[in-house]
Design an enzyme around this catalytic site. Sequence first.
Site, PDB file in Angstrom:
ATOM      1  N   LYS A 160       0.937   4.147  -3.021  1.00  0.00           N
ATOM      2  CA  LYS A 160       0.094   5.238  -2.465  1.00  0.00           C
ATOM      3  C   LYS A 160       1.792   6.602  -2.879  1.00  0.00           C
ATOM      4  O   LYS A 160       1.123   7.892  -3.095  1.00  0.00           O
ATOM      5  CB  LYS A 160      -0.099   5.726  -1.279  1.00  0.00           C
TER       6      LYS A 160
ATOM      7  N   TYR B 200       0.884  -1.247   0.360  1.00  0.00           N
ATOM      8  CA  TYR B 200       0.027   0.065  -0.094  1.00  0.00           C
ATOM      9  C   TYR B 200       0.908   1.503   0.293  1.00  0.00           C
ATOM     10  O   TYR B 200       0.565   2.594  -0.792  1.00  0.00           O
ATOM     11  CB  TYR B 200      -0.616  -0.245   1.127  1.00  0.00           C
TER      12      TYR B 200
END
Length: 308
Positions: A167, A163
């Site tokens: 991101k 993640y």
Amino acid sequence: MTSGRGTDGPLDGRVAIITGSGRGLRLAYARALAAAGAAVVVNDVDAEVADAAARSITDTGGRAVAHVGAVGSTDVAQALVDRAVAEFGRLDILITNAGILRDTVLWKMTDEDFDDVVSVHLRGTFTCVRAAATRMREQGEGGRIICVGSPTGQVGNFGQTNYAAAKAGIVGMVRTWALELARARITVNAVIPVAATGMTETAPFLKPYVDALHAGEPVAPYARRELSFGPPEDVAGLLVFLASDAAADVNGQAVGLGGDRLALWSHPTEAVVAFADGGWSAQAIADVWPKEFTGQLQTVGQTFPQAY
């Protein structure tokens, strides 16, 4: 960007796609844009969820259609753009926010854990922005692209290798796209939101504030200010602003919002610089490091002051 329909909202007559917008924070974005006058293509992988989200907008007088599909592939990205044009005649705004989590520590993370998250978040953002930017450039009237990042992508977080990578990559792409699309009057910005969602409600330190929200009680000022924490609706105004003419000069930025806290994130920049004539040996670095660099080492992960 043009406007047409007479709602007198800041997004009057504009058409938006919001990926992953069937529920939670993303649905709050869709409802806010519709209330501001935009027609919205709601996207989710679950047909029932997508249809219910679109109905929640149309039942209150807004314009919305549901489009089912898992972002990541070029085909789904193009289908979303085609649906917006077929239903509403154009595309002015894209918000990319579809995402999944596969949290685990590095040594337990599988190839599938990594690939699945990167495919949805990072590749899905790339394919959707590419399709939308192509359409906006063809229209020749500018546009707004807003990509949703995360504090994890800015500073890291335990158990979120996949993640964090996705991101952080999204914000890196935003800076590049802001340069590439500026001549076409298409702005590209990142939003770094914090709110009560399925992704944040499991955090132990947020539990008292999540419980307060579920009980219909106000969130404590400490959480709203220091933790940037509140309901999803707190964040939605930022998306409307960035999609509007008021943000025409905002480009390539990462803007955070949650609770009462609005913040502009800095770009990575050199914190300390030193020079050595002829270059640096390992020993020369070891000699200068404690004097010049140790006191400026950067933190990792999110840090919060003590509650008051």
